[in-house]
Scaffold this active site. Structure first.
Site, PDB file in Angstrom:
ATOM      1  N   GLU A   1       0.779  -1.231   0.050  1.00  0.00           N
ATOM      2  CA  GLU A   1       0.137   0.126  -0.011  1.00  0.00           C
ATOM      3  C   GLU A   1       0.956   1.086  -0.055  1.00  0.00           C
ATOM      4  O   GLU A   1       2.055   1.221   0.241  1.00  0.00           O
ATOM      5  CB  GLU A   1      -0.959  -0.144   1.244  1.00  0.00           C
ATOM      6  CG  GLU A   1      -0.080   0.037   2.543  1.00  0.00           C
ATOM      7  CD  GLU A   1      -1.312  -0.398   3.634  1.00  0.00           C
ATOM      8  OE1 GLU A   1      -2.227  -1.282   3.555  1.00  0.00           O
ATOM      9  OE2 GLU A   1      -0.856   0.423   4.886  1.00  0.00           O
TER      10      GLU A   1
ATOM     11  N   HIS B   1      -4.108   3.403   8.224  1.00  0.00           N
ATOM     12  CA  HIS B   1      -3.014   2.983   8.678  1.00  0.00           C
ATOM     13  C   HIS B   1      -2.076   4.208   9.070  1.00  0.00           C
ATOM     14  O   HIS B   1      -1.979   5.009   7.975  1.00  0.00           O
ATOM     15  CB  HIS B   1      -2.294   2.044   7.781  1.00  0.00           C
ATOM     16  CG  HIS B   1      -3.145   0.433   7.518  1.00  0.00           C
ATOM     17  ND1 HIS B   1      -3.153  -0.197   6.643  1.00  0.00           N
ATOM     18  CD2 HIS B   1      -3.785   0.047   8.557  1.00  0.00           C
ATOM     19  CE1 HIS B   1      -3.631  -1.375   6.867  1.00  0.00           C
ATOM     20  NE2 HIS B   1      -4.194  -1.266   7.949  1.00  0.00           N
TER      21      HIS B   1
END
Lengths: 399, 301
Positions: free
Chosen positions: B210, B248
């Site tokens: 990511e 995150h």
């Protein structure tokens, strides 16, 4: 978490770092009074927004008398400032910093950040002060010097000395520059910063070393031990939907489009935004409802997404791992009752208890809720229904 | 074969008396995980879940049971200390599930770990699972089938999503590893790819990255230079705006670094196929395995 420049400078001052004298102002009159109190021949009027690049965008003005201070303040307050960091919509200026002008001899760059690869704090310095550091890094990476800091010893004097020599400070100010580095490192670790940046760090003609601009960002995970920092939060700088979501422990980022999504898990939420775009839609948001969703949380998520007329469809993308699909489906039915559904909702459920989940949605027969057997179908349908909803002239609010 | 954990791994659960820990410990036991001890200070001497002895410290648990791996479910403000306690007890592997550990606490943990033998997975991760043998963390068990594909991911739900797609395509797995979404953590892609590369039972790998950092770019270079096993990738966050944290703590584009476009470019340059969307991970692996002539060998379920 971000704070304003004047707040960052206040913190630096507590730690003994030289910053220009100044005060925040919320009106032209207040700005004029502060400038009068400063009594310096030149005053700087600086727009306070959570974004860099203010100088280039016209957000920093030099005033040579009180009338000019008042004039610039009235020009800037309420103005929408567009910088390379605000995005095209810009940010409205609600606060100013009025401070004394400095007699600059030379500008430098200094910052502390976390380096992921070495898992250490890294100090970066450059003699190319005042420039965007991203630009320096891209165009002349050999002009940026770094020191990696062992958390057991902290910043060692030899490291500060090494960096100060490499940055090319003249001998009259070398110790002052080293002193500033050590103090800024102390701020970084004591306040759990994720970024501490002084750009420019200036040497004045009087041989002082001053933080002319300052930017502190803080680690959200460490805010529990810094109530003093939390108190500095300026909610007017945040997207209202993002603030509401944060209060409900939802992770939400507004992306400006009209196809919303509600997802469990940050990675899948990012991937859902991507798949909406891949099939031609404009994603409205990133939204992670987390692994322990309750009906209340899901209802709040629907309320936030539908709180204005931005959204024309909502794609619910759930992979039930520990989360069970029947619980999520029940949450959607409840949410529809509590907050109402103003736009089409496309639900893709997979994973744990998927059959029960789909059955709950099928039986409830909530108008506007469509089932998608597969994620790809769901994304395509969400894009298609958003376009139809928009074309029909319905807004998320009024429909 | 598998990597890091198997049916012989002797597991201690740190924070075992908490709600989440006891829920997942029960699932892990039902899956066949060899859980030998729990640790919660002040609860030493108790027995939980019918047969698991609880100790006050990790060292007590190791001395009494020979535990060699731990999984941590303690709250964020104590979790960094718990990792260090497990490292000091010389465990082979520590898996930390806890989210929201302050980054500077993790900087200290990583410094503390230098020169010690313990490997760390996480924090802020779903854990690790070796199919039909051992489960440390949150991974749902039923999505896994035994086979020859290794899975590595920075995200929990994407690990489940990818694994489930593999299973539905008939491609079983050896071990699935969730690295976690924090900027400062334990194992990263290269170390886990290296372990899968050495595992004779793993024939191919899926890596799910990511935005944020450059671990995927580094992994791309490593793959090109070091492994002949096929690797399929997916990168989440193509539409993420710069400077925004996407859920995150580590998923943020800062200073122009860490974009999905850069990562995909680096992976493609290393000859690695990147799935267009999250829904295509399984299908991409099927096509890559067919091209490599490995599909039949990997078609296990």
């Amino acid at each position: 978490m971000n704070i304003h420049e004047y707040q960052s400078k206040q913190i630096l001052k507590w730690y003994g770092i030289n910053v220009p004298n100044g005060q925040p102002a919320f009106s032209p009159e207040e700005a004029a009074r502060i400038a009068k109190d400063l009594g310096t021949p030149v005053a700087v009027v600086k727009a306070q927004i959570y974004a860099g690049g203010r100088g280039k965008a016209g957000g920093v003005k030099l005033a040579h008398n009180i009338d000019e201070v008042k004039y610039f303040a009235s020009q800037l307050l309420g103005k929408r400032l567009v910088t390379h960091q605000t995005g095209p919509e810009g940010k409205v200026v609600n606060r100013l910093l009025i401070e004394e002008g400095s007699d600059i001899e030379k500008e430098y760059y200094l910052s502390f950040v976390i380096d992921r690869k070495t898992a250490q704090v890294v100090m970066m310095g450059s003699a190319e002060g005042g420039m965007e550091i991203e630009k320096v890094a891209a165009e002349m990476p050999d002009r940026i010097f770094t020191e990696y800091i062992d958390p057991a010893t902290g910043l060692m004097p030899f490291q500060a000395k090494k960096l100060a020599y490499r940055m090319g400070f003249k001998k009259e100010v070398l110790n002052k520059a080293m002193d500033l580095m050590e103090k800024l490192y102390t701020v970084f670790v004591e306040k759990d910063c994720s970024l501490a940046e002084i750009n420019p760090m200036v040497v004045t003609k009087e041989n002082t070393v001053v933080a002319l601009d300052a930017k502190l960002n803080f680690d959200d995970s460490a805010l529990f031990r810094h109530p003093d920092i939390v108190a500095l939060r300026d909610e007017s700088e945040e997207d209202p939907k993002e603030s509401a979501a944060a209060k409900a422990s939802l992770s939400y980022v507004n992306l400006g489009g009209d196809v919303a999504c509600m997802v469990n898990g940050a990675g899948l939420a990012m991937a859902t935004v991507d798949i909406i775009k891949f099939y031609g839609g404009e994603p409205a948001n990133f939204l992670d409802v987390g692994g322990d969703s309750t009906v209340e949380k899901i209802a709040e998520a629907f309320r936030i997404m539908q709180s204005d007329d931005q959204v024309h469809s909502i794609f619910v993308n759930i992979f039930g791992g520990i989360n069970k699909c029947d619980v999520i489906a029940g949450g959607i039915v409840e949410a529809a009752k509590v907050v109402g559904l103003k736009v089409p909702v496309i639900a893709r459920l997979d994973g744990t208890n998927v059959e029960q989940g789909r059955a709950i949605l099928a039986e409830a027969k909530v108008p506007q809720v469509y089932m998608a057997p597969h994620m790809t179908d769901g994304a395509k349908l969400a894009v298609e229904l958003a376009a139809k909803h928009k074309a029909a002239g319905k807004s998320g609010k009024g429909a | 074969m598998s990597i890091y954990i198997n049916k012989n791994t002797r597991v201690v659960v740190q924070g075992i008396t908490g709600h989440q820990a006891s829920f997942h410990t029960k699932i892990a036991l039902d899956y066949g995980t060899n859980i030998v001890a729990g640790v919660t200070p002040g609860h030493g001497g108790e027995i939980v879940l019918g047969r698991i002895p609880v100790f006050n410290t990790v060292q007590d648990a190791v001395n009494a049971t020979g535990a060699n791996a731990s999984v941590i479910y303690v709250p964020a403000r104590f979790a960094a200390d718990s990792i260090c306690e497990a490292v000091a007890a010389n465990l082979d592997l520590v898996v930390c599930i806890t989210e929201h550990i302050p980054v500077l606490d993790m900087v200290k943990v990583r410094a503390f770990m230098k020169g010690k033998k313990t490997k760390l997975i996480g924090p802020n991760c779903p854990g690790i699972l070796t199919v039909d043998e051992c489960r440390l963390g949150l991974l749902p068990t039923y999505i896994h089938k035994k086979g020859h594909v290794g899975v590595i991911s920075r995200s929990g739900t994407l690990t489940y999503e990818a694994t489930y797609q593999l299973t539905l395509a008939g491609l079983g797995q050896t071990t699935c590893v969730g690295l976690g979404g924090d900027p400062v953590k334990g194992l990263d892609f290269i170390e886990v790819l290296e372990a899968f590369n050495k595992d004779p039972d793993t024939y191919a790998m899926v890596m799910i990255g990511e935005i944020g950092g450059t671990a995927e770019e580094d992994a791309a270079k490593w793959i090109k230079a070091n492994t002949k096993k096929p690797v399929v990738a997916f990168i989440a966050g193509r539409q993420a705006p710069p400077g925004k944290r996407m859920g995150h703590a580590g998923a943020i584009i800062s200073g122009g670094k860490g974009t999905a476009a850069d990562k995909i470019k680096a992976l493609n340059a290393a000859g690695i196929e990147v799935a267009d969307t999250v829904a295509d991970i399984g299908a991409t692996m099927v096509s890559v395995l067919k091209k490599a002539g490995l599909f039949e060998k990997c078609h296990t379920c």
